[in-house]
Design an enzyme around this catalytic site. Sequence first.
Site, PDB file in Angstrom:
ATOM      1  CG  ASP A 136      28.628  21.514  30.502  1.00  0.00           C
ATOM      2  OD1 ASP A 136      27.417  21.247  30.561  1.00  0.00           O
ATOM      3  OD2 ASP A 136      29.083  22.559  29.993  1.00  0.00           O
ATOM      4  CB  ILE A 137      29.583  19.971  25.295  1.00  0.00           C
ATOM      5  CG1 ILE A 137      29.491  18.454  25.200  1.00  0.00           C
ATOM      6  CG2 ILE A 137      30.155  20.571  24.003  1.00  0.00           C
ATOM      7  CD1 ILE A 137      28.511  17.946  24.156  1.00  0.00           C
ATOM      8  CG  ASN A 180      21.544  23.564  20.563  1.00  0.00           C
ATOM      9  OD1 ASN A 180      21.640  22.735  19.673  1.00  0.00           O
ATOM     10  ND2 ASN A 180      21.283  23.247  21.804  1.00  0.00           N
ATOM     11  CG  ASP A 223      18.929  17.030  18.898  1.00  0.00           C
ATOM     12  OD1 ASP A 223      19.244  17.612  19.964  1.00  0.00           O
ATOM     13  OD2 ASP A 223      17.740  16.903  18.520  1.00  0.00           O
ATOM     14  CD  GLU A 230      24.766  21.912  27.597  1.00  0.00           C
ATOM     15  OE1 GLU A 230      25.067  22.961  28.181  1.00  0.00           O
ATOM     16  OE2 GLU A 230      23.601  21.668  27.254  1.00  0.00           O
TER      17      GLU A 230
END
Length: 178
Positions: free
Chosen positions: A63-64, A71, A80, A106
């Site tokens: 997971d980022i 965002n 994106d 993500e």
Amino acid sequence: LASQIAHAYDDIRQHTDQLSAPEQLRTDALTGLSSRRAMEDILKMLFAMKSRYDTRFAIALVDIDGFQKINDQYGHVHGDEMLRSFAATLDSTVRETDVVVRFGGEEFVVIMPETDLPGSCVFGQRLRKSVRDKLDLTVSVGVAEARDGDTLKTLLSRTDSALYSAKAGGGDCVFQHT
């Protein structure tokens, strides 16, 4: 004649859609990585091989960290682009035999055949460094090795639990489910 041509065109388009649909279902449109559907098929095969030949495999759930802030601050178009860059970095970090999957949002899964739990931790640490160096991002990684009696659901649940521990620990780390 015009209606026959139109009908033939509709038939061709329908057949083309049928032929391309399975591939579209197996590939994530944004990143070009494998999709969840492809992941399920690959893991079913690996579980069958584990049962029959006693092979090993592990998965990593990645997971980022802080992606929602990216965002919110820069917009979804930039988000994106970050996902595509991250996917490319992740794909270049794995071995040729590993499979990278966009799990959703993500989150990404890496399927690592013939890998034990310590090996999956080594991969997680290598990925953290690569992402930090190339993209100036951090990631949290949860890893688990498939056990006898595991199902897709139990393996993913254990890996998700490890990821949750990594996030709860402040992120930018690898946790293993033992």
